[in-house]
Design a protein around this motif. Structure first.
Motif, PDB file in Angstrom:
ATOM      1  N   VAL A 391      -3.538 -42.795 -47.331  1.00  0.00           N
ATOM      2  CA  VAL A 391      -3.599 -41.414 -47.823  1.00  0.00           C
ATOM      3  C   VAL A 391      -3.292 -40.433 -46.689  1.00  0.00           C
ATOM      4  N   LEU A 392      -3.843 -40.691 -45.516  1.00  0.00           N
ATOM      5  CA  LEU A 392      -3.603 -39.796 -44.388  1.00  0.00           C
ATOM      6  C   LEU A 392      -2.124 -39.766 -44.012  1.00  0.00           C
ATOM      7  N   GLU A 393      -1.487 -40.920 -43.976  1.00  0.00           N
ATOM      8  CA  GLU A 393      -0.066 -40.958 -43.624  1.00  0.00           C
ATOM      9  C   GLU A 393       0.780 -40.257 -44.678  1.00  0.00           C
ATOM     10  N   LEU A 394       0.433 -40.438 -45.944  1.00  0.00           N
ATOM     11  CA  LEU A 394       1.192 -39.787 -46.999  1.00  0.00           C
ATOM     12  C   LEU A 394       0.994 -38.281 -46.955  1.00  0.00           C
ATOM     13  N   ALA A 395      -0.236 -37.838 -46.732  1.00  0.00           N
ATOM     14  CA  ALA A 395      -0.509 -36.395 -46.644  1.00  0.00           C
ATOM     15  C   ALA A 395       0.263 -35.770 -45.491  1.00  0.00           C
ATOM     16  N   ALA A 396       0.290 -36.461 -44.349  1.00  0.00           N
ATOM     17  CA  ALA A 396       1.026 -35.942 -43.204  1.00  0.00           C
ATOM     18  C   ALA A 396       2.520 -35.881 -43.490  1.00  0.00           C
ATOM     19  N   SER A 397       3.039 -36.891 -44.191  1.00  0.00           N
ATOM     20  CA  SER A 397       4.457 -36.930 -44.523  1.00  0.00           C
ATOM     21  C   SER A 397       4.835 -35.789 -45.460  1.00  0.00           C
ATOM     22  N   ILE A 398       3.992 -35.526 -46.446  1.00  0.00           N
ATOM     23  CA  ILE A 398       4.282 -34.473 -47.425  1.00  0.00           C
ATOM     24  C   ILE A 398       4.258 -33.100 -46.777  1.00  0.00           C
ATOM     25  N   THR A 399       3.287 -32.861 -45.913  1.00  0.00           N
ATOM     26  CA  THR A 399       3.056 -31.518 -45.372  1.00  0.00           C
ATOM     27  C   THR A 399       3.733 -31.263 -44.040  1.00  0.00           C
ATOM     28  N   GLY A 400       4.179 -32.329 -43.363  1.00  0.00           N
ATOM     29  CA  GLY A 400       4.758 -32.161 -42.045  1.00  0.00           C
ATOM     30  C   GLY A 400       3.741 -31.946 -40.949  1.00  0.00           C
ATOM     31  N   CYS A 401       2.468 -32.190 -41.253  1.00  0.00           N
ATOM     32  CA  CYS A 401       1.407 -32.034 -40.249  1.00  0.00           C
ATOM     33  C   CYS A 401       1.404 -33.243 -39.310  1.00  0.00           C
ATOM     34  N   ALA A 402       1.320 -32.987 -38.018  1.00  0.00           N
ATOM     35  CA  ALA A 402       1.234 -34.049 -37.021  1.00  0.00           C
ATOM     36  C   ALA A 402      -0.241 -34.276 -36.702  1.00  0.00           C
ATOM     37  N   LEU A 403      -0.833 -35.225 -37.389  1.00  0.00           N
ATOM     38  CA  LEU A 403      -2.278 -35.406 -37.288  1.00  0.00           C
ATOM     39  C   LEU A 403      -2.668 -36.038 -35.952  1.00  0.00           C
ATOM     40  N   GLN A 404      -3.738 -35.509 -35.375  1.00  0.00           N
ATOM     41  CA  GLN A 404      -4.311 -36.045 -34.157  1.00  0.00           C
ATOM     42  C   GLN A 404      -5.773 -36.441 -34.348  1.00  0.00           C
ATOM     43  N   THR A 405      -6.447 -35.786 -35.307  1.00  0.00           N
ATOM     44  CA  THR A 405      -7.896 -35.917 -35.437  1.00  0.00           C
ATOM     45  C   THR A 405      -8.277 -36.007 -36.905  1.00  0.00           C
ATOM     46  N   VAL A 406      -9.299 -36.807 -37.193  1.00  0.00           N
ATOM     47  CA  VAL A 406      -9.888 -36.871 -38.528  1.00  0.00           C
ATOM     48  C   VAL A 406     -11.371 -36.549 -38.406  1.00  0.00           C
ATOM     49  N   HIS A 407     -11.832 -35.589 -39.182  1.00  0.00           N
ATOM     50  CA  HIS A 407     -13.258 -35.282 -39.264  1.00  0.00           C
ATOM     51  C   HIS A 407     -13.855 -36.055 -40.438  1.00  0.00           C
ATOM     52  N   ILE A 408     -14.892 -36.827 -40.177  1.00  0.00           N
ATOM     53  CA  ILE A 408     -15.630 -37.502 -41.251  1.00  0.00           C
ATOM     54  C   ILE A 408     -16.973 -36.818 -41.387  1.00  0.00           C
ATOM     55  N   VAL A 409     -17.269 -36.342 -42.583  1.00  0.00           N
ATOM     56  CA  VAL A 409     -18.529 -35.655 -42.842  1.00  0.00           C
ATOM     57  C   VAL A 409     -19.208 -36.289 -44.044  1.00  0.00           C
ATOM     58  N   GLY A 410     -20.460 -35.970 -44.231  1.00  0.00           N
ATOM     59  CA  GLY A 410     -21.228 -36.545 -45.332  1.00  0.00           C
ATOM     60  C   GLY A 410     -21.961 -37.797 -44.889  1.00  0.00           C
ATOM     61  N   GLY A 411     -22.564 -38.481 -45.854  1.00  0.00           N
ATOM     62  CA  GLY A 411     -23.355 -39.667 -45.542  1.00  0.00           C
ATOM     63  C   GLY A 411     -22.587 -40.742 -44.825  1.00  0.00           C
ATOM     64  N   GLY A 412     -21.286 -40.872 -45.134  1.00  0.00           N
ATOM     65  CA  GLY A 412     -20.469 -41.891 -44.489  1.00  0.00           C
ATOM     66  C   GLY A 412     -20.265 -41.659 -43.005  1.00  0.00           C
ATOM     67  N   ALA A 413     -20.547 -40.438 -42.520  1.00  0.00           N
ATOM     68  CA  ALA A 413     -20.410 -40.158 -41.098  1.00  0.00           C
ATOM     69  C   ALA A 413     -21.411 -40.951 -40.265  1.00  0.00           C
ATOM     70  N   GLN A 414     -22.453 -41.481 -40.898  1.00  0.00           N
ATOM     71  CA  GLN A 414     -23.443 -42.293 -40.191  1.00  0.00           C
ATOM     72  C   GLN A 414     -22.964 -43.727 -39.966  1.00  0.00           C
ATOM     73  N   ASN A 415     -21.888 -44.108 -40.642  1.00  0.00           N
ATOM     74  CA  ASN A 415     -21.408 -45.486 -40.594  1.00  0.00           C
ATOM     75  C   ASN A 415     -20.510 -45.676 -39.368  1.00  0.00           C
ATOM     76  N   ARG A 416     -21.122 -46.036 -38.236  1.00  0.00           N
ATOM     77  CA  ARG A 416     -20.384 -46.175 -36.990  1.00  0.00           C
ATOM     78  C   ARG A 416     -19.263 -47.211 -37.115  1.00  0.00           C
ATOM     79  N   TRP A 417     -19.533 -48.281 -37.844  1.00  0.00           N
ATOM     80  CA  TRP A 417     -18.543 -49.349 -38.029  1.00  0.00           C
ATOM     81  C   TRP A 417     -17.304 -48.789 -38.723  1.00  0.00           C
ATOM     82  N   LEU A 418     -17.519 -48.015 -39.780  1.00  0.00           N
ATOM     83  CA  LEU A 418     -16.402 -47.441 -40.527  1.00  0.00           C
ATOM     84  C   LEU A 418     -15.646 -46.429 -39.672  1.00  0.00           C
ATOM     85  N   ASN A 419     -16.373 -45.611 -38.907  1.00  0.00           N
ATOM     86  CA  ASN A 419     -15.738 -44.583 -38.088  1.00  0.00           C
ATOM     87  C   ASN A 419     -14.859 -45.191 -36.999  1.00  0.00           C
ATOM     88  N   GLN A 420     -15.391 -46.196 -36.309  1.00  0.00           N
ATOM     89  CA  GLN A 420     -14.595 -46.825 -35.249  1.00  0.00           C
ATOM     90  C   GLN A 420     -13.414 -47.585 -35.835  1.00  0.00           C
TER      91      GLN A 420
END
Length: 500
Positions: A391-420
């Motif tokens: 999804v991130l790659e497709l969003a960047a392709s559609i919008t022309g945004c050169a992504l460098q960073t992803v912010h994860i918020v909400g309960g899933g932000a506690q999941n260190r395994w998922l974040n890394q």
């Protein structure tokens, strides 16, 4: 200035929270004062929300917040999107609100496309095609209970209902209205022509107000308990809109994406304008944000998969904490089995482990034994990370945004395994936090309603000043292995057009 005290009501699909937010002019601090369970109630082959029990819990939490603070300046409610209630001319409920996972909308999208082409619907609404959308729920309601739609005087989305019970005002807030697939992006109003073409009534659609709009003071007996001058403010009432508002990132960034990670995962970008032409082909959604922004994103099934597995295992006599499940996942081999986390089979409640094993077998993947919990949990986490990358790659392709960073918020932000794992899989820097981004965003928009904040820049500055985050840097040593798994995943499960 004197300190501000805000009551933040944040209702999620699994639990509800009431927070007391304190603002001293420099920072915003949140304190959870009440937490309670939430979930569907099954009755006669349908799923409903127990809205009266939720109301009781909300009031209990507001009383606690008032006692703790001594006074309240304002109250704001946010909830999930798409679900609604119908009211009669006296403002009374015409039945319980259906849960978006109710099966009554199955097959309706295809019926709708036969009457109005999907491209025309998307050109009007800009919303991802999902069977849970309000548009299909209304059509199901019309099919099963046409008299209720005709006799209803008001339709309110879920946060609007609580605001009505607090303030007496029957209005709808913009960020949530845009989730319904009943809102016209080109016209900035309800898509009445589209609804009329589908034979749906529109007389009950409410006036829509901007996020951060004061609705009035608390009314009736509650005013004696909570305070007669307490403002009820329609903050950003859709929980994802509130979560994005609460992210400590610059206004309109071109190099940053976000994932609001909870029961659902909302993966996308904040943009200054909608992306209609290419958004349709990729089935992205263009939901309204604060201060004229657009949340360009895709819904991913999210941690609902793990939640339902955990519930099924508990019913079978095997109870696990989420921490224990993550530990089990580390014991399983990486990328051994993968599946499409967004398959519609996973949408309703049920035996999620059996459904995942069924999908693994259907796509030629090894099927773990029922007792092999570690492999199944690992498959969920690996598959979610790979879908996020898609999804991130497709969003960047559609919008022309050169992504460098992803912010994860909400309960899933506690999941260190998922974040890394996400950092390693994408090569992007992952910034986790705040966990209570939705509550923070709700409070920030209440401050807008109180006149303390006046722009997106001021909202984000205060969010950054009030948030503790954790940064996960990509480990280059893992990238080649993730790339190999990603190639296999995208071959098996390319991002498709609407869920069928």
């Amino acid at each position: 200035m004197s300190e501000r005290y805000l009551a933040v009501v944040d209702l999620g699909a699994e639990s509800g929270r009431v927070h007391l937010a304190r603002y001293d002019g420099q920072r915003l601090a949140l304190e959870e004062v009440h937490r309670f369970a939430n979930g569907p109630v099954a009755l006669q082959r349908h799923l409903y929300w127990n809205v009266l029990a939720l109301w009781q819990e909300v009031i209990s939490g507001l009383r606690k917040a008032r006692r703790l603070a001594g006074r309240l300046d304002s109250i704001g409610v946010d909830t999930w999107g798409v679900d609604y209630v119908l009211l009669d001319d006296q403002g009374l409920l015409l039945g319980l609100p259906f849960h978006y996972r109710d099966r009554r909308t199955e097959g309706l999208m295809e019926e709708v496309f036969a009457r109005v082409p999907r491209e025309e619907i998307y050109a009007q609404t800009g919303i991802q095609f999902m069977p849970i959308n309000t548009l299909y729920q209304l059509l199901a309601h019309q099919r099963e209970q046409p008299h209720l739609l005709e006799n209803a005087t008001h339709l309110l989305l879920m946060p609007d209902l609580f605001h009505y019970w607090l303030s007496g005002e029957r209005l709808c807030e913009y960020t949530n209205a845009t989730t319904t697939q009943c809102w016209s992006v080109p016209h900035g109003s309800w898509a009445r022509d589209l609804l009329a073409r589908l034979g749906l009534p529109t007389h009950f659609l409410p006036q829509v107000v901007a996020p951060g709009t004061p609705l009035g003071t608390v009314q009736g007996e509650l005013a004696e308990e909570l305070g007669e001058d307490v403002q009820v403010i329609a903050s950003a009432t859709h929980d994802t809109a509130a979560a994005v508002a609460g992210i400590p990132m610059p206004a309109n960034p071109r190099d940053r994406a976000y994932i609001s990670s909870g029961t659902w995962s909302l993966v996308g970008l904040e943009l200054p304008q909608p992306q209609i032409a290419q958004g349709c082909a990729s089935n992205f959604t263009n939901e309204g944000g604060i201060f004229g922004t657009v949340r360009f994103l895709r819904n991913v099934m999210g941690l609902w998969l793990l939640q339902e597995c955990r519930r099924s295992w508990q019913e079978g006599g095997r109870s696990f904490t989420y921490e224990q499940l993550l530990t089990l996942a580390e014991e399983a081999p990486a990328w051994a089995v993968l599946f499409d986390p967004d398959h519609p089979l996973f949408l309703p409640p049920g035996d999620m482990p059996a459904r995942i094993r069924q999908q693994l077998g259907a796509h030629g993947q090894p099927v773990p034994a029922a007792e092999d919990i570690s492999t199944l949990v690992r498959a969920i986490l690996d598959s979610l990370i790979l879908r996020y990358r898609q999804v991130l790659e497709l969003a960047a392709s559609i919008t022309g945004c050169a992504l460098q960073t992803v912010h994860i918020v909400g309960g899933g932000a506690q999941n260190r395994w998922l974040n890394q794992g996400l950092a390693d899989a994408t090569g992007l820097t992952v910034i986790a936090g705040p966990i209570e981004a939705t509550a923070q965003g709700n409070a920030l928009l209440q401050l807008v309603g109180l006149g303390e904040l006046r722009s997106l820049e001021e909202v984000r500055t205060l969010a950054a000043r009030s948030t503790i985050t954790q940064t996960f840097l990509p480990d280059p040593g893992w990238r080649a292995a993730w790339d190999e798994a990603y190639a296999r995943f995208t071959t098996l499960f390319p991002l498709t057009l609407p869920l069928q």
